[in-house]
Write a protein that holds these residues in place. Sequence first.
Motif, PDB file in Angstrom:
ATOM      1  N   ALA A  99      81.143  -7.601  47.967  1.00 12.52           N
ATOM      2  CA  ALA A  99      79.644  -8.023  47.853  1.00 12.52           C
ATOM      3  C   ALA A  99      78.279  -7.332  48.461  1.00 12.52           C
ATOM      4  CB  ALA A  99      79.857  -9.633  48.547  1.00 12.52           C
ATOM      5  N   ASN A 100      76.742  -7.754  48.299  1.00 10.72           N
ATOM      6  CA  ASN A 100      76.629  -6.733  49.130  1.00 10.72           C
ATOM      7  C   ASN A 100      75.364  -8.006  50.937  1.00 10.72           C
ATOM      8  OD1 ASN A 100      74.758  -7.231  46.711  1.00 10.72           O
ATOM      9  ND2 ASN A 100      72.925  -7.157  48.502  1.00 10.72           N
ATOM     10  N   ARG A 101      76.324  -8.917  50.279  1.00 13.73           N
ATOM     11  CA  ARG A 101      75.821 -10.594  51.140  1.00 13.73           C
ATOM     12  C   ARG A 101      76.460 -11.067  51.314  1.00 13.73           C
ATOM     13  NH1 ARG A 101      71.462 -14.040  49.087  1.00 13.73           N
ATOM     14  NH2 ARG A 101      70.412 -15.566  51.399  1.00 13.73           N
ATOM     15  N   ILE A 102      77.208 -11.746  52.118  1.00 12.79           N
ATOM     16  CA  ILE A 102      77.844 -12.893  51.998  1.00 12.79           C
ATOM     17  C   ILE A 102      77.540 -14.095  52.986  1.00 12.79           C
ATOM     18  CG2 ILE A 102      80.697 -13.871  53.385  1.00 12.79           C
ATOM     19  CD1 ILE A 102      81.190 -10.401  52.837  1.00 12.79           C
ATOM     20  N   ILE A 103      77.546 -15.298  52.217  1.00 12.77           N
ATOM     21  CA  ILE A 103      76.821 -16.582  53.392  1.00 12.77           C
ATOM     22  C   ILE A 103      78.740 -17.713  53.260  1.00 12.77           C
ATOM     23  CG2 ILE A 103      75.498 -18.829  52.493  1.00 12.77           C
ATOM     24  CD1 ILE A 103      74.157 -16.626  51.545  1.00 12.77           C
ATOM     25  N   TYR A 104      78.521 -17.792  54.785  1.00 12.43           N
ATOM     26  CA  TYR A 104      79.233 -18.298  54.952  1.00 12.43           C
ATOM     27  C   TYR A 104      79.107 -20.139  55.336  1.00 12.43           C
ATOM     28  CZ  TYR A 104      83.975 -19.821  57.184  1.00 12.43           C
ATOM     29  OH  TYR A 104      85.157 -20.097  57.257  1.00 12.43           O
ATOM     30  N   ILE A 105      79.831 -21.163  54.811  1.00 13.54           N
ATOM     31  CA  ILE A 105      79.554 -22.283  54.655  1.00 13.54           C
ATOM     32  C   ILE A 105      80.648 -23.051  55.014  1.00 13.54           C
ATOM     33  CG2 ILE A 105      78.222 -22.363  52.830  1.00 13.54           C
ATOM     34  CD1 ILE A 105      79.740 -23.824  51.480  1.00 13.54           C
ATOM     35  N   GLU A 106      79.789 -24.355  56.194  1.00 14.45           N
ATOM     36  CA  GLU A 106      81.387 -24.903  56.874  1.00 14.45           C
ATOM     37  C   GLU A 106      80.490 -26.608  56.745  1.00 14.45           C
ATOM     38  OE1 GLU A 106      82.710 -23.933  60.158  1.00 14.45           O
ATOM     39  OE2 GLU A 106      81.599 -25.618  61.294  1.00 14.45           O
ATOM     40  N   ASP A 107      81.164 -27.655  56.080  1.00 15.90           N
ATOM     41  CA  ASP A 107      81.165 -29.192  55.718  1.00 15.90           C
ATOM     42  C   ASP A 107      79.875 -28.944  54.852  1.00 15.90           C
ATOM     43  OD1 ASP A 107      83.121 -29.809  57.453  1.00 15.90           O
ATOM     44  OD2 ASP A 107      82.455 -29.657  59.068  1.00 15.90           O
ATOM     45  N   GLY A 108      79.746 -28.168  54.337  1.00 18.10           N
ATOM     46  CA  GLY A 108      78.450 -28.463  53.259  1.00 18.10           C
ATOM     47  C   GLY A 108      76.897 -27.875  53.899  1.00 18.10           C
TER      48      GLY A 108
END
Length: 253
Positions: free
Chosen positions: A212-221
Amino acid sequence: MADIILQARDLCKSFSSEGVQNHVLNNMDLDIYKGDFTVIMGASGSGKSTLLYSLSGMDRPTSGKVIYDGEDITEYNEKRMAELRVYEFGFVFQQIHLVSNLSIRENILVPGYMNKDTRTKETENRADELIKKMNIESAADRLPAQVSGGEAQRGAIARAVINSPGILFADEPTGALNRRNTQDVLDLLTELNVEGQSILMVTHDVRAAIRANRIIYIEDGRIIGELKLSQYIEEDRKSRESQIDAWLGSMQW
Ligand SMILES: Nc1ncnc2c1ncn2[C@@H]1O[C@H](COP(=O)(O)OP(=O)(O)OP(=O)(O)O)[C@@H](O)[C@H]1O
């Protein structure tokens, strides 16, 4: 700054079971950029697949907007939504969904034939081109049960991009593959991205996320972190892995 191709605004998704509401996506705002290889990461159950399905019209959010090409697709009726999924979006999943009594080539051709904007000959030429690019020439005339998992997944990717989708959505596309096939599939996704294909992929595998050139991290939506990277090149593999590992550590991964 690249153009935004997909936007989520105040996106919520809840599931109710026996009167109890499970709020899986919570007031999420997200912009996805054209030409990006965006990856969504997060712990198991954090809502990654739910987000992918809500953004891609596979499922309807409980509230909020999903804007593609200037239109709020959550307002589309079922027919328009189905058209969007066939002509504008491509999908690849962990479990490979190919029609069992059609050859790999026929599986690739079906969504192309459904597309009224392209002529039959054009579709067939594009299928042949993709079969070559995916390196599945020898498997193309066999049924899905007669090819390896890696060949089947490469066929599924060819099918997903036959209509040159605006976005290719991938949910753990390498989750069921061995190491060799995982590398082949990731190389193909990288190649498609270099050629301009926008990709949005859910994964928990750092070897996949390095593409990826961008990573999004999610927690509890909720989005709690974002990492921007340069375009992937093979020589950077090790340093990217370390960079992402360190970042994931800071996210309490
Ligand atoms: N159709 C559904 N009905 C009820 N609950 C659901 C449904 N789909 C997902 N959920 C719940 O939503 C939450 C998030 O699920 P989701 O599959 O989006 O997580 P994920 O981050 O992709 O997890 P994993 O990494 O384990 O695949 C979980 O608690 C799950 O049980």
